[in-house]
Design a protein around this motif. Sequence first.
Motif, PDB file in Angstrom:
ATOM      1  N   PHE A 164       0.868  -1.219   0.000  1.00  0.00           N
ATOM      2  CA  PHE A 164      -0.067   0.073   0.022  1.00  0.00           C
ATOM      3  C   PHE A 164       0.924   1.287  -0.023  1.00  0.00           C
ATOM      4  CE2 PHE A 164      -2.944  -3.180   1.496  1.00  0.00           C
ATOM      5  CZ  PHE A 164      -4.432  -2.739   0.999  1.00  0.00           C
ATOM      6  N   VAL A 165       0.409   2.386  -0.685  1.00  0.00           N
ATOM      7  CA  VAL A 165       1.066   3.487  -0.656  1.00  0.00           C
ATOM      8  C   VAL A 165       0.068   4.613   0.128  1.00  0.00           C
ATOM      9  CG1 VAL A 165       2.131   3.139  -2.682  1.00  0.00           C
ATOM     10  CG2 VAL A 165       0.230   4.036  -2.949  1.00  0.00           C
ATOM     11  N   PHE A 166       0.696   5.942   0.218  1.00  0.00           N
ATOM     12  CA  PHE A 166       0.028   6.910   0.895  1.00  0.00           C
ATOM     13  C   PHE A 166      -1.257   7.363  -0.088  1.00  0.00           C
ATOM     14  CE2 PHE A 166       4.099   8.645   3.020  1.00  0.00           C
ATOM     15  CZ  PHE A 166       3.999   7.538   3.743  1.00  0.00           C
ATOM     16  N   GLY A 167      -2.527   7.521   0.544  1.00  0.00           N
ATOM     17  CA  GLY A 167      -3.667   8.088   0.084  1.00  0.00           C
ATOM     18  C   GLY A 167      -3.506   9.405   0.117  1.00  0.00           C
ATOM     19  N   ALA A 168      -4.830  10.037  -0.519  1.00  0.00           N
ATOM     20  CA  ALA A 168      -5.011  11.458  -0.439  1.00  0.00           C
ATOM     21  C   ALA A 168      -5.395  11.922   0.810  1.00  0.00           C
ATOM     22  CB  ALA A 168      -5.970  11.792  -1.778  1.00  0.00           C
ATOM     23  N   ALA A 169      -6.039  11.404   1.570  1.00  0.00           N
ATOM     24  CA  ALA A 169      -6.460  11.476   3.022  1.00  0.00           C
ATOM     25  C   ALA A 169      -5.175  12.034   3.682  1.00  0.00           C
ATOM     26  CB  ALA A 169      -7.396  10.790   3.509  1.00  0.00           C
ATOM     27  N   LEU A 170      -4.325  11.359   3.417  1.00  0.00           N
ATOM     28  CA  LEU A 170      -3.111  11.656   4.693  1.00  0.00           C
ATOM     29  C   LEU A 170      -2.676  13.171   4.252  1.00  0.00           C
ATOM     30  CD1 LEU A 170      -1.169   8.293   4.584  1.00  0.00           C
ATOM     31  CD2 LEU A 170      -2.210   9.388   6.338  1.00  0.00           C
ATOM     32  N   PHE A 171      -2.415  13.362   2.901  1.00  0.00           N
ATOM     33  CA  PHE A 171      -2.053  14.738   2.710  1.00  0.00           C
ATOM     34  C   PHE A 171      -2.948  15.749   2.982  1.00  0.00           C
ATOM     35  CE2 PHE A 171       0.238  11.829  -0.320  1.00  0.00           C
ATOM     36  CZ  PHE A 171       1.404  11.844  -0.023  1.00  0.00           C
ATOM     37  N   ILE A 172      -4.185  15.611   2.783  1.00  0.00           N
ATOM     38  CA  ILE A 172      -5.088  16.460   3.425  1.00  0.00           C
ATOM     39  C   ILE A 172      -5.008  16.791   4.875  1.00  0.00           C
ATOM     40  CG2 ILE A 172      -7.422  16.924   3.715  1.00  0.00           C
ATOM     41  CD1 ILE A 172      -7.930  15.491   0.902  1.00  0.00           C
ATOM     42  N   GLY A 173      -5.024  15.476   5.522  1.00  0.00           N
ATOM     43  CA  GLY A 173      -4.541  15.607   6.943  1.00  0.00           C
ATOM     44  C   GLY A 173      -3.373  16.538   7.454  1.00  0.00           C
ATOM     45  N   TRP A 174      -2.302  16.163   6.836  1.00  0.00           N
ATOM     46  CA  TRP A 174      -1.251  16.834   6.974  1.00  0.00           C
ATOM     47  C   TRP A 174      -1.325  18.389   6.615  1.00  0.00           C
ATOM     48  CZ3 TRP A 174       1.741  12.520   4.474  1.00  0.00           C
ATOM     49  CH2 TRP A 174       2.147  11.616   5.354  1.00  0.00           C
ATOM     50  N   THR A 175      -2.041  18.916   5.642  1.00  0.00           N
ATOM     51  CA  THR A 175      -2.417  20.176   5.307  1.00  0.00           C
ATOM     52  C   THR A 175      -3.539  20.728   6.444  1.00  0.00           C
ATOM     53  OG1 THR A 175      -2.122  19.614   3.012  1.00  0.00           O
ATOM     54  CG2 THR A 175      -3.341  21.705   3.606  1.00  0.00           C
ATOM     55  N   GLY A 176      -4.244  20.075   6.809  1.00  0.00           N
ATOM     56  CA  GLY A 176      -5.023  20.623   7.828  1.00  0.00           C
ATOM     57  C   GLY A 176      -4.197  20.742   9.095  1.00  0.00           C
ATOM     58  N   MET A 177      -3.195  20.034   9.385  1.00  0.00           N
ATOM     59  CA  MET A 177      -2.597  20.267  10.538  1.00  0.00           C
ATOM     60  C   MET A 177      -1.819  21.409  10.529  1.00  0.00           C
ATOM     61  SD  MET A 177       0.917  18.252  11.710  1.00  0.00           S
ATOM     62  CE  MET A 177       1.920  18.720  10.252  1.00  0.00           C
ATOM     63  N   ALA A 178      -1.152  21.704   9.412  1.00  0.00           N
ATOM     64  CA  ALA A 178      -0.344  22.806   9.227  1.00  0.00           C
ATOM     65  C   ALA A 178      -1.034  24.306   9.200  1.00  0.00           C
ATOM     66  CB  ALA A 178       0.353  23.051   7.881  1.00  0.00           C
ATOM     67  N   VAL A 179      -2.197  24.246   8.698  1.00  0.00           N
ATOM     68  CA  VAL A 179      -3.247  25.290   8.409  1.00  0.00           C
ATOM     69  C   VAL A 179      -3.721  25.621   9.915  1.00  0.00           C
ATOM     70  CG1 VAL A 179      -5.262  26.443   7.155  1.00  0.00           C
ATOM     71  CG2 VAL A 179      -3.554  24.960   5.902  1.00  0.00           C
ATOM     72  N   THR A 180      -4.116  24.481  10.570  1.00  0.00           N
ATOM     73  CA  THR A 180      -4.895  24.715  11.931  1.00  0.00           C
ATOM     74  C   THR A 180      -3.832  25.292  12.929  1.00  0.00           C
ATOM     75  OG1 THR A 180      -6.297  22.957  11.595  1.00  0.00           O
ATOM     76  CG2 THR A 180      -6.460  23.666  13.802  1.00  0.00           C
ATOM     77  N   LEU A 181      -2.776  24.769  12.822  1.00  0.00           N
ATOM     78  CA  LEU A 181      -1.659  25.237  13.869  1.00  0.00           C
ATOM     79  C   LEU A 181      -1.300  26.716  13.596  1.00  0.00           C
ATOM     80  CD1 LEU A 181       0.765  22.320  14.037  1.00  0.00           C
ATOM     81  CD2 LEU A 181      -0.718  22.899  15.740  1.00  0.00           C
ATOM     82  N   LEU A 182      -1.068  27.051  12.263  1.00  0.00           N
ATOM     83  CA  LEU A 182      -1.023  28.592  11.902  1.00  0.00           C
ATOM     84  C   LEU A 182      -2.094  29.337  12.382  1.00  0.00           C
ATOM     85  CD1 LEU A 182       0.641  30.660  10.504  1.00  0.00           C
ATOM     86  CD2 LEU A 182      -0.578  30.093   8.476  1.00  0.00           C
TER      87      LEU A 182
END
Length: 235
Positions: A164-182
């Motif tokens: 298995f490889v990374f799915g789109a939801a992981l990248f969306i989650g990391w984006t949400g982490m960065a934006v929410t922290l900011l």
Amino acid sequence: MANGTLQLIGVLIACAGGLCTMVSTFLPDWRKNDPSGEVLESIIRHQGIWIRCISYPTGTWQCDDYDTFFIGLPQSLQIARGMSICANLFGFIGFLAAIFGLQCTTCIEGNQLVKNRVAMASGGFFLLSGVCIGVAASAFSHQILNEYMRFSNIASADIVGQRFVFGAALFIGWTGMAVTLLGGLIIMCGSCGESSPVTRYQRQSVRRVASLGRSVSMSFRRGRPERKQDPGEYV
């Protein structure tokens, strides 16, 4: 002094991160199979933290949920579910606190100090939300990476298709982490300082009145003539 504009910008950014967090939580694409080793490369198996799906070349999807809700699931999936739930919960609480704490709202107008503290708490909840979704995505991706490296070292063709490889939801989650922290940091920065210019002016006025009162009192004491004792008075 609290900056209402900065607070509003931070809330908007944090809400955008919260939206990414919500989409990542429910999107059934946290990981997908590597089709390079499959016999039918057009069939893709997607797995989220709540449901598993298979997409066919015809555009149809077939999905089913996991057998259990929490107990019995792999550790990475348990962490992802628990942290994702906490991330959405903290984000919702932070949004509610922002409604009461922002300078542009009419809630708690009578006490600016409490209003600023509520805004600071809102930023703190958004920070917790970002940390939780980051932990969820990172723990799940760590498991994917370990399985991929393990299966890549196996020469059997029957096992290669299970990578298995990374799915789109992981990248969306990391984006949400960065934006929410900011967004949370911006809210907290906008809530620092004095409660309001009116409060600061009132404090200065009280100090001036108190200082003036002390000066008048000292002048009165110094200028008051000393009372002389009348010789006819009894001691």
